[in-house]
Design a protein around this motif. Sequence first.
Motif, PDB file in Angstrom:
ATOM      1  N   LEU A   1       0.834  -1.211   0.000  1.00 23.16           N
ATOM      2  CA  LEU A   1       0.000   0.000   0.000  1.00 23.16           C
ATOM      3  C   LEU A   1       0.864   1.254   0.000  1.00 23.16           C
ATOM      4  N   CYS A   2       1.956   1.208   0.765  1.00 25.93           N
ATOM      5  CA  CYS A   2       2.848   2.368   0.833  1.00 25.93           C
ATOM      6  C   CYS A   2       3.389   2.682  -0.562  1.00 25.93           C
ATOM      7  N   GLY A   3       3.816   1.623  -1.283  1.00 24.68           N
ATOM      8  CA  GLY A   3       4.314   1.835  -2.638  1.00 24.68           C
ATOM      9  C   GLY A   3       3.242   2.365  -3.566  1.00 24.68           C
ATOM     10  N   LEU A   4       2.053   1.772  -3.436  1.00 26.01           N
ATOM     11  CA  LEU A   4       0.928   2.174  -4.281  1.00 26.01           C
ATOM     12  C   LEU A   4       0.611   3.664  -4.108  1.00 26.01           C
ATOM     13  N   LEU A   5       0.483   4.056  -2.833  1.00 22.63           N
ATOM     14  CA  LEU A   5       0.094   5.445  -2.558  1.00 22.63           C
ATOM     15  C   LEU A   5       1.230   6.400  -2.918  1.00 22.63           C
ATOM     16  N   ALA A   6       2.468   6.023  -2.586  1.00 24.40           N
ATOM     17  CA  ALA A   6       3.590   6.910  -2.883  1.00 24.40           C
ATOM     18  C   ALA A   6       3.740   7.097  -4.390  1.00 24.40           C
ATOM     19  N   GLY A   7       3.585   5.998  -5.138  1.00 21.50           N
ATOM     20  CA  GLY A   7       3.705   6.100  -6.593  1.00 21.50           C
ATOM     21  C   GLY A   7       2.650   7.021  -7.174  1.00 21.50           C
ATOM     22  N   ALA A   8       1.399   6.847  -6.707  1.00 21.65           N
ATOM     23  CA  ALA A   8       0.326   7.699  -7.212  1.00 21.65           C
ATOM     24  C   ALA A   8       0.579   9.161  -6.866  1.00 21.65           C
ATOM     25  N   ALA A   9       0.993   9.405  -5.615  1.00 24.74           N
ATOM     26  CA  ALA A   9       1.209  10.788  -5.180  1.00 24.74           C
ATOM     27  C   ALA A   9       2.331  11.443  -5.977  1.00 24.74           C
ATOM     28  N   LEU A  10       3.438  10.718  -6.169  1.00 25.64           N
ATOM     29  CA  LEU A  10       4.568  11.298  -6.899  1.00 25.64           C
ATOM     30  C   LEU A  10       4.177  11.600  -8.343  1.00 25.64           C
TER      31      LEU A  10
ATOM     32  N   LEU B   1       1.731  16.701  -1.967  1.00 25.62           N
ATOM     33  CA  LEU B   1       1.682  15.316  -2.441  1.00 25.62           C
ATOM     34  C   LEU B   1       3.082  14.707  -2.452  1.00 25.62           C
ATOM     35  N   ALA B   2       4.023  15.430  -3.052  1.00 24.69           N
ATOM     36  CA  ALA B   2       5.381  14.899  -3.148  1.00 24.69           C
ATOM     37  C   ALA B   2       5.986  14.737  -1.762  1.00 24.69           C
ATOM     38  N   ALA B   3       5.742  15.705  -0.871  1.00 20.23           N
ATOM     39  CA  ALA B   3       6.325  15.641   0.465  1.00 20.23           C
ATOM     40  C   ALA B   3       5.798  14.431   1.222  1.00 20.23           C
ATOM     41  N   ALA B   4       4.479  14.190   1.130  1.00 18.88           N
ATOM     42  CA  ALA B   4       3.916  13.042   1.840  1.00 18.88           C
ATOM     43  C   ALA B   4       4.517  11.745   1.319  1.00 18.88           C
ATOM     44  N   ALA B   5       4.657  11.640  -0.015  1.00 15.19           N
ATOM     45  CA  ALA B   5       5.198  10.409  -0.598  1.00 15.19           C
ATOM     46  C   ALA B   5       6.649  10.207  -0.197  1.00 15.19           C
ATOM     47  N   VAL B   6       7.451  11.284  -0.282  1.00 11.88           N
ATOM     48  CA  VAL B   6       8.879  11.150  -0.005  1.00 11.88           C
ATOM     49  C   VAL B   6       9.115  10.855   1.474  1.00 11.88           C
ATOM     50  N   ALA B   7       8.305  11.448   2.344  1.00 15.86           N
ATOM     51  CA  ALA B   7       8.466  11.182   3.774  1.00 15.86           C
ATOM     52  C   ALA B   7       8.236   9.708   4.054  1.00 15.86           C
ATOM     53  N   ALA B   8       7.288   9.082   3.361  1.00 13.70           N
ATOM     54  CA  ALA B   8       6.975   7.681   3.642  1.00 13.70           C
ATOM     55  C   ALA B   8       7.955   6.732   2.967  1.00 13.70           C
ATOM     56  N   ALA B   9       8.353   7.020   1.729  1.00  4.45           N
ATOM     57  CA  ALA B   9       9.085   6.017   0.948  1.00  4.45           C
ATOM     58  C   ALA B   9      10.445   6.498   0.465  1.00  4.45           C
ATOM     59  N   GLY B  10      10.846   7.708   0.787  1.00  2.00           N
ATOM     60  CA  GLY B  10      12.102   8.223   0.250  1.00  2.00           C
ATOM     61  C   GLY B  10      11.875   8.737  -1.163  1.00  2.00           C
ATOM     62  N   PRO B  11      12.880   9.441  -1.712  1.00  2.00           N
ATOM     63  CA  PRO B  11      12.697  10.013  -3.051  1.00  2.00           C
ATOM     64  C   PRO B  11      12.816   8.937  -4.119  1.00  2.00           C
ATOM     65  N   ILE B  12      11.753   8.161  -4.340  1.00  2.00           N
ATOM     66  CA  ILE B  12      11.787   7.093  -5.345  1.00  2.00           C
ATOM     67  C   ILE B  12      12.032   7.759  -6.681  1.00  2.00           C
ATOM     68  N   GLU B  13      13.183   7.450  -7.248  1.00  2.81           N
ATOM     69  CA  GLU B  13      13.655   8.222  -8.371  1.00  2.81           C
ATOM     70  C   GLU B  13      12.741   8.099  -9.570  1.00  2.81           C
ATOM     71  N   PHE B  14      12.592   9.209 -10.314  1.00  2.00           N
ATOM     72  CA  PHE B  14      12.141   9.048 -11.668  1.00  2.00           C
ATOM     73  C   PHE B  14      10.637   8.962 -11.813  1.00  2.00           C
ATOM     74  N   VAL B  15       9.893   8.581 -10.749  1.00  3.89           N
ATOM     75  CA  VAL B  15       8.449   8.378 -10.913  1.00  3.89           C
ATOM     76  C   VAL B  15       7.778   9.698 -11.289  1.00  3.89           C
ATOM     77  N   ALA B  16       8.119  10.760 -10.530  1.00  2.00           N
ATOM     78  CA  ALA B  16       7.461  12.040 -10.765  1.00  2.00           C
ATOM     79  C   ALA B  16       7.804  12.600 -12.140  1.00  2.00           C
ATOM     80  N   PHE B  17       8.995  12.292 -12.623  1.00  2.00           N
ATOM     81  CA  PHE B  17       9.402  12.818 -13.924  1.00  2.00           C
ATOM     82  C   PHE B  17       8.858  11.964 -15.071  1.00  2.00           C
ATOM     83  N   VAL B  18       8.986  10.629 -14.925  1.00  2.00           N
ATOM     84  CA  VAL B  18       8.756   9.793 -16.097  1.00  2.00           C
ATOM     85  C   VAL B  18       7.291   9.419 -16.272  1.00  2.00           C
TER      86      VAL B  18
END
Lengths: 348, 341
Positions: free
Chosen positions: A83-92, A261-278
């Motif tokens: 769930l953490c990955g799911l939500l973080a990916g969507a938010a980013l 959105l980005a802050a909530a995602a990064v706080a939970a999962a770290g700066p998962i590279e590339f998702v927000a850009f790609v």
Amino acid sequence: MSSPLLVLPGRRVLRAGPVSAAIPLRTVAVTLLALAATVAAGVVAVGHGDFPISPETVWQVVTGGGTRIERHILLNLRLPRVLCGLLAGAALAVAGALTQTFARNPLASPDVLGVTYGASVGAVAAIVLGVGLIPIAALAGALLSAAAIYLLAWRQGIDGYRLVLIGLGAGQLLAGITSWLLLRADVADVSRASIWLSGSLAGRDWSHVRPLAVALVVLLPAAVAVSIALRVLQFGDDTARGLGLRLQGAQLAVVVVAAALAAAAVAAAGPIEFVAFVVPQIALRLCGGSRPPLVASAVLGAFLVVGCDLLARIVVAPEELPVGLLTAMVGTPYLLWLLLRRSRRISG
Amino acid sequence: MTAAGTLTRTGRGSRLVGLGALLLLAAVAVLLSLGLGAQALHPAEVWQALVHPDGSDATAVVRELRGPRTVLGVLVGLALGAAGALMQGHTRNPIADPGLLGVSAGASLAVVLAISIFKINDFHGYVWFAFAGALVASVLVFSLGAAGAGGPTPVTLALAGMALSALFASFTSSILINDPDTLSVFRFWVVGSLAGRDYATAWAVLPFIVAGLIVAAINAPALNALGLGEDVARALGQNIVVARTLGVTAIVLLAGAATAAVGPLAFAGLIVPHIARVLTGPDHRWLVPFAALLGVSLVLIADVAGRLIASPAELQTGIVLAFVGAPFFIWLVRRIRMVRL
């Protein structure tokens, strides 16, 4: 628009008396397919591991059945991580789509709002100084730097171009602080910090999922709401103002939603590279249109992160890789293939 | 083209004065770089050491310790300034830095491999690895960015560059995460610094930087036409593919050589063109030399500041650039209406 013969390419026009709406069929199809893929990846991901659980058992547990050990492994260990990955990916992904449309720049990501760099300074400082509370430090760093950048860019109003340039400068400053902290830290801390900096879902539990879920419930509808203003904003600041948009209010709303959105995602999962850009760029090329679609981006972002985390647990099993390393390795070839297949000029 | 000609003629005098002032600034930066450090020397002593070297401490400090890093600072500053101006001119994107075409990420991956597999442990040993990594990465980026139907357009090049950079960076991280020893060495390379380099490093990259600067000078006028849009540029007689290829060649030679010599200092190449554009406007025939000269001053002054701030130890050039260059850049963006691309 009164012509009864109005035809919009690729869209079905729905009418009910005086109300009409255009349904972008392709976007809907892409979104639904991606949603199905995400659910499938999620079910496989919660089932995979040293203690394999079949999809039927997953269903039994979710509906309240299953043995005690199955319930424990699924509900306390694997589900929070997925769930953490799911939500973080969507938010980013949504944060990226908002930023790219707002900045009218396909290279922009929430990085230009200082979110990832600020979060990195907070988290690395917490690791190096041994304070603990990494998610809180990261969240504080992200929100403080986003606010600082917005205030620094304010000069009788916000100008998108100036905001991007100031975000760029501030990002370099924050990245410099992170490097400086890393040069002074001992090697064990540097290793821990570099795992966090890659973006990792290892060991995430409900305490990471709950705040992120609350943030998304509030922010995703807000993102859809502000994206209506973005439709006008993409023509340029002057045109948008001419069309009657309250520019400063709209820009503030977009920046606040994207940064949060980005802050909530990064706080939970770290700066998962590339998702927000790609992901917004992939969604744009899959759906067509003039700007990255929000809902499709959210679903594709969730799929990318959940799928990559599953891969990250499979490829080097029994070890695992931080998911952020896989998102780039998987996302890049796909983006390049899309670029090559149909090289349309999209200026963001 | 008459209008453009007139515009240039009216601005030429003041621009020549500006170029002279920047040359002077760069010369002062060179003197400071030779004179300042843990032991401050009078400019006369610096001159003495340069013109009539003797066996004194001052001669040794100037010629053996501060000489190499000053030469490198000049070369790297020229390279990054010019490459940054070309990069932003070609992509018409204000946040494009000269490392974007895969140069920084490719060089980093190659250096990590050099440390972890070949156990190389001195800065000069990294030069050829870093340069090869930068070349391979940027050739990949260019072939992928140019392979689409539209040829090498700025957006496909930039997206391909970002994408492949992220790919290389994730390979780099996956090596580093399982290899703390390499990480503890690599972190000092990746911040970018002029310290501890010798003349051999400077001579190794010199031919590439000279060649890159020549190609950049040839390519700069074409950017004025390209800035009007590809269709207009084609109508004005520009060969788009040739211009783009020349530009990418210059950027890769310059940024690759600079990164090979001192590590990724791409931030210098990012902010310098913005400052230069305030002085020159968007005319690339002036912008490229202005940016190159400003790059020299910025890199050398950052290096000198790093020696003074933490004296007798040193702060890495890349860190100073971030700590001092970034606030300066923010101040500048707030004060002056930036010239848009």
